[in-house]
Design a protein around this motif. Structure first.
Motif, mmCIF file in Angstrom:
data_model
loop_
_atom_site.group_PDB
_atom_site.id
_atom_site.type_symbol
_atom_site.label_atom_id
_atom_site.label_comp_id
_atom_site.label_asym_id
_atom_site.label_seq_id
_atom_site.Cartn_x
_atom_site.Cartn_y
_atom_site.Cartn_z
ATOM 1 N N ALA B 86 0.842 -1.215 0.000
ATOM 2 C CA ALA B 86 0.000 0.000 0.000
ATOM 3 C C ALA B 86 0.868 1.252 0.000
ATOM 4 O O ALA B 86 0.541 2.241 -0.664
ATOM 5 N N ILE B 87 1.988 1.228 0.714
ATOM 6 C CA ILE B 87 2.897 2.384 0.720
ATOM 7 C C ILE B 87 3.425 2.629 -0.689
ATOM 8 O O ILE B 87 3.464 3.770 -1.171
ATOM 9 N N ASP B 88 3.827 1.559 -1.358
ATOM 10 C CA ASP B 88 4.333 1.712 -2.724
ATOM 11 C C ASP B 88 3.250 2.268 -3.660
ATOM 12 O O ASP B 88 3.519 3.087 -4.541
ATOM 13 N N LEU B 89 2.024 1.785 -3.485
ATOM 14 C CA LEU B 89 0.937 2.242 -4.358
ATOM 15 C C LEU B 89 0.597 3.704 -4.094
ATOM 16 O O LEU B 89 0.312 4.465 -5.019
ATOM 17 N N ARG B 93 0.844 7.130 -6.610
ATOM 18 C CA ARG B 93 -0.496 7.701 -6.815
ATOM 19 C C ARG B 93 -1.388 6.744 -7.612
ATOM 20 O O ARG B 93 -1.939 7.067 -8.669
ATOM 21 N N ALA B 94 -1.539 5.564 -7.049
ATOM 22 C CA ALA B 94 -2.409 4.553 -7.671
ATOM 23 C C ALA B 94 -3.865 4.993 -7.539
ATOM 24 O O ALA B 94 -4.203 5.785 -6.650
ATOM 25 N N PRO B 95 -4.732 4.471 -8.411
ATOM 26 C CA PRO B 95 -6.158 4.819 -8.319
ATOM 27 C C PRO B 95 -6.742 4.450 -6.946
ATOM 28 O O PRO B 95 -6.287 3.508 -6.303
ATOM 29 N N ALA B 96 -7.755 5.204 -6.546
ATOM 30 C CA ALA B 96 -8.308 5.049 -5.194
ATOM 31 C C ALA B 96 -8.850 3.643 -4.955
ATOM 32 O O ALA B 96 -8.733 3.101 -3.848
ATOM 33 N N ASP B 97 -9.451 3.032 -5.993
ATOM 34 C CA ASP B 97 -10.014 1.699 -5.778
ATOM 35 C C ASP B 97 -8.909 0.671 -5.548
ATOM 36 O O ASP B 97 -9.069 -0.286 -4.782
ATOM 37 N N VAL B 98 -7.773 0.865 -6.201
ATOM 38 C CA VAL B 98 -6.633 -0.037 -5.984
ATOM 39 C C VAL B 98 -6.139 0.110 -4.534
ATOM 40 O O VAL B 98 -5.860 -0.886 -3.855
ATOM 41 N N LEU B 99 -6.069 1.351 -4.066
ATOM 42 C CA LEU B 99 -5.606 1.587 -2.696
ATOM 43 C C LEU B 99 -6.541 0.960 -1.673
ATOM 44 O O LEU B 99 -6.102 0.279 -0.744
ATOM 45 N N TRP B 199 -3.875 -7.924 -11.281
ATOM 46 C CA TRP B 199 -4.028 -7.956 -12.747
ATOM 47 C C TRP B 199 -4.681 -6.662 -13.242
ATOM 48 O O TRP B 199 -4.337 -6.151 -14.310
ATOM 49 N N SER B 200 -5.629 -6.151 -12.457
ATOM 50 C CA SER B 200 -6.274 -4.903 -12.874
ATOM 51 C C SER B 200 -5.293 -3.736 -12.799
ATOM 52 O O SER B 200 -5.238 -2.897 -13.708
#
Lengths: 146, 294
Positions: B86-89, B93-99, B199-200
Motif C-alpha cells: 500500500a505504501i508503494d501504491l 499515486r495509484a487509483p483510489a479503488d486499488v488503494l 491484474w487490474s
C-alpha cells in the motif's frame, strides 16, 4: 483392482490443478486484466490535444492623402500630430519596457519555482520507502499447502 | 462483463453465525468490538464445531496442526506484505479503488491468520500464536515509483496470490472435513480479489506508464516466480500426508509442484503475454522437469 488404482492415480496426476487453473484464468486474470479489451483501449488514456489555430492577420488601411489647399495648416497639424505620436510612442516604449521587465521577472520566478518543485519531486522520488529493510532477503509468499 | 467468480458466494456478505475466531489473540480492550465488526465481513460461515479432527490419529492431528500453524504464520506475514505494498501504491499515486482494495486485503489476512490459528488449535489443543515478523518487499529508491509499485504488485498479487487461488481451489476439491472446507473456501474467496487487484492494476499501469512499466514487470517476473517456488520447495513438517489428512486440506509437496507448474503454464504466462510482458524462461524453468523433481 491395483491396475485401476494405478490408472486413477495417473489420470489424477494428469488433471491435477487443470480445472482450477482454467477457472482462475477466467475469473482472476482474464477478468482482472480486462483481456477482452485490447491494450490501449481500456482504462486510462486521454483525449488528443486540440490543434492550435492562429487568427488571420488583419491588413492595415493606408491613411487618406492630405488636401493641397490646406497644406500649411495640414503641415502644422502633421507636426503636432507627429510630436504627439512621438510622445505616445515614447510612453508606449517605456510601458513595453516595464511590461517586458515584469514579464521577465515573473518568468524567472516561475522558472525558479519549477526548478525547486522538480528538485523536491526528484528528492521525494529517490526517498526510500519508510521502514524499508536494507538487507536483501528472499521474496514471495504462497499459501502453505502442506 | 459479468463473471461468476465465487460460485454464488457473496464476498460482501455478513456471517450472522459469527463467533470470535481466536479470542486468546485479542487485546482485551474495547477495540475488540470493532475488530469483530471487521472480521464479520466473511463470505461463508465456519462450522467450527463440525470438525472431524477427533476421528484422526495423533500423528495425523500433529501433522495437520503443524501445517495450519505454518499457514497462520504465512497469513500473518501477508498483513505486512499488503501494508508495505500500500505504501508503494500511495507513492505511485495509484487509483483510489486499488488503494482501498489493497488495504482491505491486509484486513482479510488478519482474518485468515486468526482462522488458521484456530484450525491449529483444533488439531493440537494448544492456543499458539504466529511468531512476530515482517515481510520484505524490494525497494529501489532509484526506480520510478510507478515501476516499483507495479513490480511489487506483480510479485505479491499477480504471482503469489494468483498461485494461492489456484492451489486453494484445487485443495478445496479434495477436502471433505466441513470445518477445513469452510475455512479454505473463506480464504479462497478473499484471495480471488487479492489476485484480481494485481491484474487490474497491471493493466492500468501499462495503459498509463507504457514501455517502462512493461520493462519493470519483465524484470520482476523471474524473481516473483522464484519467490513462490521457494515456498513450494520448502521443507515440510514431519509426518505423512495420509488419505485422512488429505481430507482436512493438505496435499503432498509433489502435488504442489504440479499445481504450480500448471499455474505458470496455463494462468500466469498467458496472462503476462496477453499484456505484452516478455516471459523469459518461465516455461522452461517451471516445466515438467521442475514439476517432477520432488
Amino acid at each position: 483392482m491395483a491396475k485401476h488404482r494405478e490408472l486413477a492415480t495417473v489420470m489424477y496426476a494428469n488433471t491435477l490443478g487443470r480445472s482450477s487453473a482454467s477457472k482462475i484464468w477466467r475469473t482472476v486474470v482474464f477478468a482482472g486484466a480486462m483481456l477482452v479489451t485490447p491494450i490501449g483501449m481500456g482504462c486510462g488514456g486521454g483525449g488528443g490535444k486540440k490543434a492550435e489555430t492562429t487568427p488571420p492577420a488583419t491588413e492595415t488601411q493606408a491613411p487618406p492623402a492630405a488636401d493641397n489647399a490646406a497644406a500649411d495648416e495640414a503641415a502644422k497639424k502633421e507636426a503636432a500630430d507627429k510630436e504627439a505620436a512621438a510622445k505616445a510612442a515614447e510612453e508606449q516604449r517605456l510601458l513595453a519596457e516595464k511590461e517586458a521587465a515584469d514579464k521577465k521577472a515573473a518568468e524567472e520566478l516561475a522558472a525558479k519555482e519549477a526548478a525547486d518543485k522538480k528538485a523536491a519531486e526528484e528528492a521525494a522520488a529517490k526517498k526510500p520507502r519508510p521502514r524499508t529493510q536494507t538487507k536483501n532477503r528472499p521474496t514471495g509468499r504462497g499459501f502453505i499447502l502442506s | 462483463m459479468s463473471v461468476d467468480v465465487l460460485g454464488g458466494i457473496d464476498p460482501q456478505g455478513r456471517d450472522d453465525s459469527y463467533e470470535p475466531t481466536s479470542p486468546w489473540w485479542l487485546s482485551g480492550t474495547p477495540l475488540e468490538a470493532e475488530h469483530h465488526r471487521l472480521m464479520r465481513r466473511r463470505s461463508v460461515p465456519i462450522p467450527w464445531a463440525a470438525s472431524t479432527a477427533d476421528q484422526l490419529t495423533a500423528p495425523e492431528r500433529a501433522r495437520l496442526a503443524a501445517t495450519w500453524m505454518r499457514r497462520s504464520e504465512a497469513e500473518y506475514l501477508a498483513v505486512s506484505t499488503f501494508s508495505v505494498l500500500a505504501i508503494d501504491l500511495v507513492a505511485a499515486r495509484a487509483p483510489a479503488d486499488v488503494l482501498s482494495l489493497c488495504l482491505r486485503a491486509g484486513i482479510d489476512e488478519v482474518r485468515h491468520a486468526e482462522m488458521c490459528v484456530r484450525m491449529a488449535k483444533i488439531y493440537s489443543g494448544e492456543q499458539n500464536l504466529p511468531p512476530p515478523g515482517m515481510s520484505y518487499l524490494p525497494d529501489d529508491p532509484e526506480a520510478p515509483k510507478l515501476h516499483q509499485a507495479l513490480a511489487n504488485t506483480m510479485l505479491v498479487s499477480c504471482v503469489s496470490e494468483t498461485y494461492a487461488t489456484t492451489v486453494l481451489s484445487a485443495t478445496r476439491e479434495l477436502t471433505t472435513d466441513p470445518t477445513a472446507q469452510a475455512v479454505l473456501t473463506a480464504i479462497y474467496s478473499d484471495e480471488v480479489m487479492h489476485a484480481r487487484l494485481g491484474w487490474s492494476y497491471m493493466r492500468h499501469a501499462i495503459e498509463t506508464g507504457g514501455q517502462g512499466v512493461i520493462d519493470a514487470a519483465a524484470a520482476m517476473l523471474p524473481r516473483a516466480l522464484r519467490g513462490v517456488a521457494n515456498v513450494v520447495e520448502a521443507e515440510r513438517p514431519v509426518g505423512d500426508v495420509t488419505p485422512a489428512v488429505r481430507t482436512h486440506g493438505l496435499m503432498t509437496p509433489a502435488e504442489e509442484r504440479v499445481i504450480f507448474s500448471t499455474c505458470v503454464r496455463e494462468v500466469l504466462v498467458p496472462g503476462f503475454q496477453a499484456l505484452g510482458i516478455p516471459i523469459g524462461s518461465a516455461l522452461e524453468d517451471y516445466g515438467d522437469a521442475w514439476a517432477n523433481a520432488a
